[in-house]
Motif scaffolding. Structure first.
Motif, PDB file in Angstrom:
ATOM      1  N   MET A 281       0.849  -1.187   0.000  1.00 14.30           N
ATOM      2  CA  MET A 281       0.000   0.000   0.000  1.00 14.30           C
ATOM      3  C   MET A 281       0.887   1.241   0.000  1.00 14.30           C
ATOM      4  N   THR A 282       0.502   2.189  -0.764  1.00 15.99           N
ATOM      5  CA  THR A 282       1.259   3.437  -0.806  1.00 15.99           C
ATOM      6  C   THR A 282       1.101   4.187   0.520  1.00 15.99           C
ATOM      7  N   ASN A 283       2.095   4.958   0.879  1.00 14.72           N
ATOM      8  CA  ASN A 283       2.052   5.737   2.126  1.00 14.72           C
ATOM      9  C   ASN A 283       0.945   6.778   2.092  1.00 14.72           C
ATOM     10  N   LYS A 284       0.476   7.111   0.925  1.00 12.18           N
ATOM     11  CA  LYS A 284      -0.540   8.145   0.787  1.00 12.18           C
ATOM     12  C   LYS A 284      -1.938   7.631   1.165  1.00 12.18           C
ATOM     13  N   ILE A 285      -2.132   6.330   1.076  1.00 14.29           N
ATOM     14  CA  ILE A 285      -3.395   5.724   1.471  1.00 14.29           C
ATOM     15  C   ILE A 285      -3.190   5.122   2.852  1.00 14.29           C
ATOM     16  N   LYS A 286      -3.869   5.694   3.837  1.00  8.84           N
ATOM     17  CA  LYS A 286      -3.634   5.311   5.220  1.00  8.84           C
ATOM     18  C   LYS A 286      -4.693   4.354   5.746  1.00  8.84           C
ATOM     19  N   ASN A 287      -4.256   3.516   6.674  1.00  7.83           N
ATOM     20  CA  ASN A 287      -5.188   2.690   7.433  1.00  7.83           C
ATOM     21  C   ASN A 287      -5.625   3.495   8.646  1.00  7.83           C
ATOM     22  N   ILE A 288      -6.910   3.607   8.835  1.00  4.34           N
ATOM     23  CA  ILE A 288      -7.482   4.401   9.924  1.00  4.34           C
ATOM     24  C   ILE A 288      -8.237   3.448  10.854  1.00  4.34           C
ATOM     25  N   THR A 289      -8.361   3.849  12.118  1.00  2.17           N
ATOM     26  CA  THR A 289      -9.014   3.005  13.119  1.00  2.17           C
ATOM     27  C   THR A 289     -10.243   3.697  13.703  1.00  2.17           C
ATOM     28  N   ASP A 290     -10.993   2.941  14.487  1.00  5.77           N
ATOM     29  CA  ASP A 290     -12.133   3.505  15.215  1.00  5.77           C
ATOM     30  C   ASP A 290     -11.697   4.725  16.022  1.00  5.77           C
ATOM     31  N   GLU A 291     -10.510   4.636  16.601  1.00  4.54           N
ATOM     32  CA  GLU A 291     -10.030   5.686  17.505  1.00  4.54           C
ATOM     33  C   GLU A 291      -9.658   6.988  16.797  1.00  4.54           C
ATOM     34  N   ASN A 292      -9.089   6.929  15.611  1.00  2.00           N
ATOM     35  CA  ASN A 292      -8.626   8.172  14.979  1.00  2.00           C
ATOM     36  C   ASN A 292      -9.458   8.624  13.782  1.00  2.00           C
ATOM     37  N   PHE A 293     -10.519   7.914  13.442  1.00  4.18           N
ATOM     38  CA  PHE A 293     -11.317   8.268  12.268  1.00  4.18           C
ATOM     39  C   PHE A 293     -11.980   9.633  12.401  1.00  4.18           C
ATOM     40  N   LYS A 294     -12.630   9.894  13.521  1.00  6.44           N
ATOM     41  CA  LYS A 294     -13.378  11.143  13.676  1.00  6.44           C
ATOM     42  C   LYS A 294     -12.457  12.357  13.538  1.00  6.44           C
ATOM     43  N   LYS A 295     -11.308  12.307  14.170  1.00  5.50           N
ATOM     44  CA  LYS A 295     -10.353  13.408  14.058  1.00  5.50           C
ATOM     45  C   LYS A 295      -9.908  13.580  12.605  1.00  5.50           C
ATOM     46  N   TYR A 296      -9.612  12.472  11.954  1.00  2.00           N
ATOM     47  CA  TYR A 296      -9.178  12.519  10.561  1.00  2.00           C
ATOM     48  C   TYR A 296     -10.280  13.097   9.675  1.00  2.00           C
ATOM     49  N   LEU A 297     -11.506  12.663   9.902  1.00  2.00           N
ATOM     50  CA  LEU A 297     -12.649  13.130   9.115  1.00  2.00           C
ATOM     51  C   LEU A 297     -12.874  14.630   9.298  1.00  2.00           C
ATOM     52  N   LEU A 298     -12.812  15.100  10.517  1.00  2.00           N
ATOM     53  CA  LEU A 298     -13.101  16.505  10.812  1.00  2.00           C
ATOM     54  C   LEU A 298     -11.991  17.455  10.375  1.00  2.00           C
ATOM     55  N   THR A 299     -10.760  16.985  10.277  1.00  2.00           N
ATOM     56  CA  THR A 299      -9.653  17.865   9.883  1.00  2.00           C
ATOM     57  C   THR A 299      -9.364  17.808   8.384  1.00  2.00           C
ATOM     58  N   ASN A 300      -9.995  16.899   7.676  1.00  2.00           N
ATOM     59  CA  ASN A 300      -9.752  16.753   6.250  1.00  2.00           C
ATOM     60  C   ASN A 300     -10.466  17.855   5.465  1.00  2.00           C
ATOM     61  N   LYS A 301      -9.749  18.512   4.585  1.00  2.48           N
ATOM     62  CA  LYS A 301     -10.316  19.598   3.777  1.00  2.48           C
ATOM     63  C   LYS A 301     -10.752  19.139   2.386  1.00  2.48           C
ATOM     64  N   LYS A 302     -10.348  17.947   2.002  1.00  2.88           N
ATOM     65  CA  LYS A 302     -10.670  17.419   0.679  1.00  2.88           C
ATOM     66  C   LYS A 302     -11.833  16.447   0.781  1.00  2.88           C
ATOM     67  N   TYR A 303     -12.242  15.929  -0.363  1.00  5.26           N
ATOM     68  CA  TYR A 303     -13.156  14.790  -0.335  1.00  5.26           C
ATOM     69  C   TYR A 303     -12.393  13.631   0.298  1.00  5.26           C
TER      70      TYR A 303
END
Length: 109
Positions: A1-23
């Motif tokens: 998997m490329t470093n640009k595509i990340k594995n996300i977990t239950d714990e960090n998804f919400k933070k990732y979702l809320l701080t993302n500016k792109k689709y």
């Protein structure tokens, strides 16, 4: 998997979702799922084409039960497209590269 595509977990998804500016394209998958593995190859291929306006993340359904349940993922692969923290569209099942581009282009104009 490329470093640009990340594995996300239950714990960090919400933070990732809320701080993302792109689709945000979320791939719900599992290691034993053959169509999921094939889709992973396609996601890597399209990443460069869409990197200016799209982030791609992966969520392992076996390790992240809360998110799998929250988004009613009952079959994999499932792709969910977000803008900010809102679900824009959902696709269940394997998509070819062309089908995935059509799915994305329908919403990202």
């Amino acid at each position: 998997m490329t470093n640009k595509i990340k594995n996300i977990t239950d714990e960090n998804f919400k933070k990732y979702l809320l701080t993302n500016k792109k689709y945000l394209l979320v791939d719900f998958w599992a290691t034993w799922c053959a169509p999921c593995q094939s889709l992973s190859v396609i996601l890597k291929e399209i990443y460069n084409q869409y990197q200016d306006c799209l982030k791609i993340i992966k969520i392992d359904v076996e390790k992240n039960i809360k998110l799998t349940s929250k988004y009613s993922v009952q079959s994999i692969p499932t792709l969910i497209l977000f803008k900010k923290d809102q679900v824009i569209d959902k696709n269940i099942g394997f998509l070819s590269k062309e089908q995935l581009c059509l799915f994305l282009n329908k919403h990202m104009q």
